[in-house]
Scaffold this motif. Structure first.
Motif: not given
Length: 198
Positions: A39-42, A82-95
């Motif tokens: 996540f430091t990639a951000i 940008d942060l929300v757009s970055w993190l949303l797919p990660i949350v969906l993948v995990a869910a």
């Protein structure tokens, strides 16, 4: 935070995976610690994002009435988008990983896509920088942005295909999961925050 040499090693691993070579895993840290470090990639992407924000500011002001100004809040809103757009797919993948049956792949998927976002962010910053420097040539920069976007989608799909063991259907679903929800939410947030001229 990983140093440049470490990030370059990650990118080399990504390139091997994109080529279908699973030896790319040896260049990546896909442990639990590596997951959180990814996540430091951000932070590594922030300079490229800033160039894109400056370009968006120029576009916004050019479409607004003369005398319109924007402050630091404008850039903070772009950061949130940008942060929300970055993190949303990660949350969906995990869910969705358990219902869709790819739970063992969650960590490799998140780690690799996080680090892939770094070179893609800088690639997307190139047309933005050209727009800032040239102060014109909107059609050329729009075309270049489209080319970079299409290339990014292809690279993401090829990466996910290798990670999923050449399961094209799952790789396609994950690619869509990374792109469509974040694009729709980004557009909604841009309107919500008043970042779209009009």
């Amino acid at each position: 935070m990983p140093l440049l040499d470490e990030v370059l090693a990650y990118i080399k691993g990504l390139w091997l995976l994109i080529q279908g070579n699973r030896e790319g895993y040896s260049w990546l840290d896909i442990s639990e610690g590596g997951l959180w470090r990814s996540f430091t990639a951000i932070l590594w992407s922030l300079p490229a994002m800033a160039v894109s924000w400056a370009s968006w500011r120029l576009y916004y002001l050019s479409a607004m009435p003369s005398g319109t100004t924007v402050g630091i809040g404008f850039f903070l809103k772009l950061l949130i988008v940008d942060l929300v757009s970055w993190l949303l797919p990660i949350v969906l993948v995990a869910a969705l990983s358990r219902p869709l049956g790819f739970a063992p792949l969650v960590v490799p998927v998140i780690v690799t896509t996080n680090w892939l976002s770094v070179p893609l962010s800088y690639a997307m910053a190139i047309p933005a920088a050209l727009l800032l420097l040239a102060r014109g040539g909107h059609q050329l920069t729009a075309l270049l942005s489209l080319i970079v976007l299409v290339a990014g989608v292809v690279l993401l799909f090829r990466l996910l295909r290798t990670i999923t063991g050449n399961q094209n259907l799952l790789a396609s679903a994950l690619t869509a999961l990374y792109l469509l929800p974040s694009m729709m939410l980004a557009q909604y947030l841009q309107h919500f925050f008043g970042l779209i001229p009009g």
